[in-house]
Design a protein around this motif. Sequence first.
Motif, short mmCIF file in Angstrom:
data_model
loop_
_atom_site.label_atom_id
_atom_site.label_comp_id
_atom_site.label_asym_id
_atom_site.label_seq_id
_atom_site.Cartn_x
_atom_site.Cartn_y
_atom_site.Cartn_z
N ARG A 96 0.85 -1.19 0.00
CA ARG A 96 0.00 0.00 0.00
C ARG A 96 0.89 1.24 0.00
NH1 ARG A 96 -5.19 1.27 3.93
NH2 ARG A 96 -6.01 2.99 2.67
N MET A 97 0.64 2.14 -0.94
CA MET A 97 1.45 3.34 -1.07
C MET A 97 0.91 4.45 -0.17
SD MET A 97 3.36 1.89 -3.23
CE MET A 97 4.47 3.23 -3.67
N SER A 98 1.69 5.53 -0.07
CA SER A 98 1.28 6.65 0.76
C SER A 98 0.03 7.35 0.22
CB SER A 98 2.43 7.67 0.86
OG SER A 98 2.78 8.15 -0.43
N THR A 99 -0.24 7.18 -1.06
CA THR A 99 -1.44 7.78 -1.66
C THR A 99 -2.71 7.01 -1.35
OG1 THR A 99 -1.03 6.53 -3.72
CG2 THR A 99 -0.09 8.75 -3.56
N GLY A 100 -2.57 5.81 -0.75
CA GLY A 100 -3.73 4.99 -0.46
C GLY A 100 -3.98 3.91 -1.48
N TYR A 101 -3.33 3.99 -2.65
CA TYR A 101 -3.48 2.96 -3.68
C TYR A 101 -2.57 1.77 -3.36
CZ TYR A 101 -6.24 6.04 -6.68
OH TYR A 101 -7.23 6.83 -7.19
N TRP A 102 -2.91 0.63 -3.96
CA TRP A 102 -2.15 -0.60 -3.75
C TRP A 102 -1.35 -0.92 -5.01
CZ3 TRP A 102 -2.23 -3.43 0.83
CH2 TRP A 102 -3.15 -2.99 1.78
N TRP A 103 -0.06 -1.17 -4.84
CA TRP A 103 0.83 -1.50 -5.96
C TRP A 103 1.09 -3.00 -5.95
CZ3 TRP A 103 2.71 -0.17 -10.43
CH2 TRP A 103 3.87 -0.75 -10.91
N ASN A 104 0.82 -3.67 -7.08
CA ASN A 104 0.97 -5.12 -7.16
C ASN A 104 2.10 -5.56 -8.08
OD1 ASN A 104 0.00 -4.60 -9.73
ND2 ASN A 104 -2.00 -5.55 -9.39
N GLY A 105 2.95 -4.63 -8.46
CA GLY A 105 4.05 -4.96 -9.36
C GLY A 105 3.74 -4.65 -10.81
N PHE A 106 2.46 -4.40 -11.11
CA PHE A 106 2.05 -4.11 -12.48
C PHE A 106 1.28 -2.79 -12.57
CE2 PHE A 106 2.30 -8.72 -12.09
CZ PHE A 106 3.11 -9.05 -13.16
N SER A 107 0.39 -2.55 -11.63
CA SER A 107 -0.46 -1.37 -11.70
C SER A 107 -0.92 -0.98 -10.29
CB SER A 107 -1.69 -1.63 -12.58
OG SER A 107 -2.48 -2.67 -12.02
N TYR A 108 -1.49 0.20 -10.17
CA TYR A 108 -2.06 0.69 -8.91
C TYR A 108 -3.55 0.40 -8.90
CZ TYR A 108 2.31 3.29 -8.40
OH TYR A 108 3.63 3.64 -8.29
N GLU A 109 -4.06 -0.09 -7.77
CA GLU A 109 -5.48 -0.38 -7.62
C GLU A 109 -5.99 0.27 -6.33
OE1 GLU A 109 -7.14 -1.85 -9.92
OE2 GLU A 109 -5.43 -2.50 -11.15
N ARG A 110 -7.30 0.48 -6.31
CA ARG A 110 -7.89 1.19 -5.17
C ARG A 110 -7.95 0.31 -3.92
NH1 ARG A 110 -10.43 5.96 -6.06
NH2 ARG A 110 -10.64 6.64 -8.25
N THR A 111 -8.17 -0.99 -4.09
CA THR A 111 -8.27 -1.88 -2.94
C THR A 111 -7.25 -3.01 -3.07
OG1 THR A 111 -9.94 -3.31 -3.99
CG2 THR A 111 -10.73 -1.39 -2.76
N ARG A 112 -6.97 -3.63 -1.94
CA ARG A 112 -6.03 -4.75 -1.93
C ARG A 112 -6.59 -5.94 -2.71
NH1 ARG A 112 -4.54 -9.26 1.18
NH2 ARG A 112 -2.26 -9.50 1.36
N ARG A 113 -7.90 -6.15 -2.61
CA ARG A 113 -8.52 -7.26 -3.33
C ARG A 113 -8.36 -7.08 -4.85
NH1 ARG A 113 -13.36 -7.96 -5.74
NH2 ARG A 113 -14.19 -10.10 -5.84
N ASP A 114 -8.62 -5.86 -5.33
CA ASP A 114 -8.46 -5.60 -6.76
C ASP A 114 -7.00 -5.76 -7.19
OD1 ASP A 114 -11.13 -5.07 -6.91
OD2 ASP A 114 -10.90 -2.89 -6.79
N ALA A 115 -6.07 -5.33 -6.32
CA ALA A 115 -4.66 -5.46 -6.66
C ALA A 115 -4.24 -6.93 -6.76
CB ALA A 115 -3.81 -4.73 -5.63
#
Length: 421
Positions: A96-115
Amino acid sequence: MRQVVSWMAGACVGFARACVVVAVSMLVPAVWAAAVAVAIRWGAGNPWSWVPVLVLGSVGTLALSRPVCRMFRFLVATWTATDIPAGYRRAEPVVRMSTGYWWNGFSYERTRRDALLDQRWRIRWSDPATWRDLRFTGIAPITAGAIAALPPAGVAVAVLGFGQPALSARLVGVLGLIAAVAGAPYAWRSAEPVAVRFLRASPAMVLADRVAELTAQRADTTVAQAAEIRRIERDLHDGAQARLVGLGLSLATAEKLMETDPDQAKALMREARAGAATSLTELRELVMGINPPVLNERGLIDAVRALALDSPLEAAVSAEVPLRLDPPIESAVYFGIAELVTNAIKHARATRARISLSRDDTDTGIVVDVEDDGRGGADARAGGGLEGLRRRLAAFDGTLEITSPAGGPTRVRMMVPCASL
């Protein structure tokens, strides 16, 4: 008589294994057969009848390809002790980044589940192992599956032949039974070469895994070196350095008191001498903790024997032949043994230990067994000492095997390849 019974037992086991190979390899063709049956039932004249065949077959193949390959690896490993590495790409931790988005190695997602969902599908479709598994599901039925089907087919022919009154049909049944009995011990064995040939990781996948492993080892080595430097600095600052500073102050005070109070000056000199001796002892212990002199002078076996003599355990050391290894490997093995002995004393509450050093079966590596009579229950949990030891050995392509049932005994085996034997 024993040979006949043994052969019949082997034939029964082989027949059962052949049936298992057929069942596993025919899962994907069965899905396509079911799709075709649905299309026929829907209506062969319907111009859209190919849609369920394509959709059901494709979805079923994608869903079953990885489980089928895993079952083949499991069967081959269980029956022949041949381990086939899967070579699947590992997922990196989702952060989880400081902006609140989740980084999964490919893209940023709003939730951990989506990531996690996005990461799973991206890895699945970009992993070469996925296409390797799909290829295997098409090859297995016409290779291992077809060969393994001979004994069950022979039994089916025998049952049908014996059920007919005609003599020719009974003769065909006898031939089918002979073929089934004769081929049962061997038909399933085709699964091993087919799986090894088509399920092993490609050179690119092996190289990628090796690069990732070496990157992790480099990070572990860097962390371990930094921790060791901090330990040495702390020991020097809190021990020898403080005593040497006190020694200097005592000598300066004794120098001033030499003319006015000789007795007090002599007492300070005696204290300074005792402090110097203590500082020297601490420095020697610090050096031994970095690299024991006996290890450099007399080798690994004598160093381990000295360690066993200093241990409160009743430790026995056995070695087949003198071993002389490269210094980094000797140091890693020695401190690994020291850590295992310490764990046996501190955690397992053992009273006896046995340390065995020998060469491996190929004479190109060293095998170290450390066994104690403690209470058992040891495991290489994340962040623990045994896991750290496993990572340190991995830097030399070494392995660590732990057998520690509850109640003991605990047996740990370290295996390290080394060309200097």
